[in-house]
Design an enzyme around this catalytic site. Sequence first.
Site, PDB file in Angstrom:
ATOM      1  N   ASP A  63      34.016 -31.038 -15.907  1.00  0.00           N
ATOM      2  CA  ASP A  63      33.650 -31.911 -14.951  1.00  0.00           C
ATOM      3  C   ASP A  63      33.177 -33.360 -15.363  1.00  0.00           C
ATOM      4  OD1 ASP A  63      33.886 -30.071 -12.805  1.00  0.00           O
ATOM      5  OD2 ASP A  63      31.667 -29.110 -13.561  1.00  0.00           O
ATOM      6  N   ASP A 110      32.191 -29.338  -7.483  1.00  0.00           N
ATOM      7  CA  ASP A 110      32.880 -28.040  -8.272  1.00  0.00           C
ATOM      8  C   ASP A 110      32.427 -26.835  -7.663  1.00  0.00           C
ATOM      9  OD1 ASP A 110      34.110 -26.752 -10.444  1.00  0.00           O
ATOM     10  OD2 ASP A 110      32.351 -26.531 -11.452  1.00  0.00           O
TER      11      ASP A 110
END
Length: 835
Positions: free
Chosen positions: A727, A524
Amino acid sequence: MAQSDHDHHAHAGGCCSAKGAAPGAAPVIRDPVCGMTVDPAAGKPMAEHGGQVRHFCSERCRAKFVAEPEKYLTATDPVCGMSVDRATARHFLRHEGQSFYFCSAGCEAKFEAEPAKYLGDRPAPQAMPKGTQYTCPMHPEIIRDKPGACPICGMALEPMGVPTGDAGPNPELVDFTRRFCVSAVLSLPLLVIAMAPMLGLSFESLIDDRMKTWLELALASPVVLWAAFPFFHRGWQSVLNRSPNMWTLISLGVGAAYFYSVVATLFPDLFPHQFRGHGGTVPVYFEAAAVIVALVFLGQVLELRAREKTGSAIRALLDLTPKTARLIGAEGSETDVPLDTVKAGDRLRIRPGDAVPVDGTVLEGRSSVDESMISGEPLPVEKTEGDALTGGTLNKNGTLIMRAERIGAETTLARIVELVAKAQRSRAPIQGLADRVSFYFVPAVVLVAIIAFVAWAILGPEPSLIFAIVSAVSVLIIACPCALGLATPMSIMTATGRGAHAGVLIKEAAALERFASVDTLIVDKTGTLTEGRPRLTDVVAAEGMADNELLELAAALEKGSEHPLAEAIVDGAGERGLKVADASDFEAVTGKGVSGTVSGSKVALGNAAMMADLGIDTAPLGERATALQTDGKTVMFVAVGKRLAGIVAVADPVKATTAEAIKALHDRGLRIIMATGDNERTAKAIAGKLGIDEVRAGLLPEQKAVLVEELRSKGAGVAMAGDGVNDAPALAVADVGIAMGTGADVAVESAGITLVKGDLNGIVRARTLAQATIRNIRQNLFFAFLYNVLGVPVAAGVLYPLTGTLLSPMLAAAAMSLSSVSVIANALRLRTLKL
């Protein structure tokens, strides 16, 4: 019931403990806090008190002494009541997890013989909380309410929780050490008697063969019938549970050697003439049975001590938490209270040298705090009002008043301890191979033993039955799959402990194994590659406008906005010491920007679309705006009335460690993909700087999970690293999920690996640890398999036609123990792995 342990520093007691030093020996220099002996030349911490220099094993012990020196100067001998200098006490031992100092060897011996007499009704410390369940480290599906042996493999069940106090010595280690000492003491004369003829010694003038056999029976019986009882119990359980394991083989081998010898001693006339020796006696193998038991106990004691060493990470983490906290009452009074009585909201004082007791926030004061146990960084961190404190970190030079917020199992340290404890009980998938091999291996070995017995009985030289028994017993002993069973758990337990000290928390062993083989890492952007907090980076004023004047206008307008970019602008103005006025007539235009009145002027701040709506030409600063956007920054135009006043740019800075970590991950064979919800231009700008292989921008949480599945369907092994709630889906579906410990709780719970400090260097350490661990496990399995493949045929007698000798059961037992020791030693090498 609590077990007693009378040990000198590190070892379980029993007959193997060393006594105090003799008069005239070199003086003892001891850490007055923990009692450990310290080498003054080793560069350990020191402190002076009362004109005397004291030496310490660690900085933490030194800090405790400096805070309360009077507490650690002397101790009272529990036998005679004399005062003893803790720093030079020659006689010291631990009992039930507590330290005791003695004025002489005589007082120490009296206490060791009858500790209860001198302790009175002092309660033993509780080792595990009530309701603790126990599981097998090799078979986690086995869960029991009480300690015992695993019904599948026979290993002692281990507690699933985390000790609430000083757990003291391992009861099984204490018991096995005692049994080993008895076995060793009785086996030594047995070995001398049996080996005397081979060494050219003779006892015929002192004792005849018949009496010698009876003496051997007397020495071997306590070893086999008492010391080896746990082995026979586990072996019988393996038969009842239809789970053949190493205890099956040990029981068969020792039992065969001992009971054959007993029959030969009591009823020699039952044996044919060719079985008799020179004196008419039948050869016996008491020494083999006894020495086998002693050697197996040696291997077990070494294994249990090694397990205690791998658990040192948990104990070290537990030791970071102080036992008391200094509570500030409502009226301002201060008292030291037990840590378990502290409640959320309490005010606590942290003095210089104190460990922070719980997680919370600084209310007053300023100090530097050593947070190396959390971050791994050696430099202290400055703490002032409003800063967060983590329980277990060490206050250095100032005094702080904090508000307790997370206590008990909710603290960062408690969660780390639980993660490590859980990981050390988990198994890697590779362990399934060892389990399956063991399941089929034991019956196969028994079959080989039977074949060897029959073959020697029929084809062997006279006395053929003697050769048959010896070969069968040797096969059963040398084939014990101790090393096979230890190969994976020992490596996993050592690796998880090593990882904890490096800020890499392994939630499950399977994650460690899979991470060693993945080839793709998805990261990420926000909070993983970047700091996760936007900052003001550029202020570009148009002609006729000063930079600070422009920033004051922008900050005044953004004071009324809750957007993260607005916070970055306001903070940037504050860092420059600018006075920000209040805005009126504030209005937010969705997707474009904000407007309002500042000091009588109409001010607007937003994107190019907002400027176009207001009829303002952005061309004079267009090239500069494009350059900033290409650099991954978010650009906002500022207008005063109908005139372009300038631009301000905000960016989420890349972490200082990211570039170096990306290079290191590439060197370790990983392809790196950035998956972010941010726009493609910003994402590509950051990826280009860092050398990231591929960018997927504008992704929603479920699209990140789809990306993981897409890559896996193409045969890639995928690890996902992230820190946010968005996430979590991808972390859960990836082969390995890696969570930044600085991120959301749901991300941490969805991942198999957690990095205490949220940067990519932690992933580099995790990759290094994973690959080294799997390499170590494979080495261990190779040792174990090679040993058994070579050992069983030799024990069966395949070399007899060439060498004319048959492997003794005693030597087979020694070889079996040596294989376990080699596996343990190899696994413990991971403790020194450089991460």
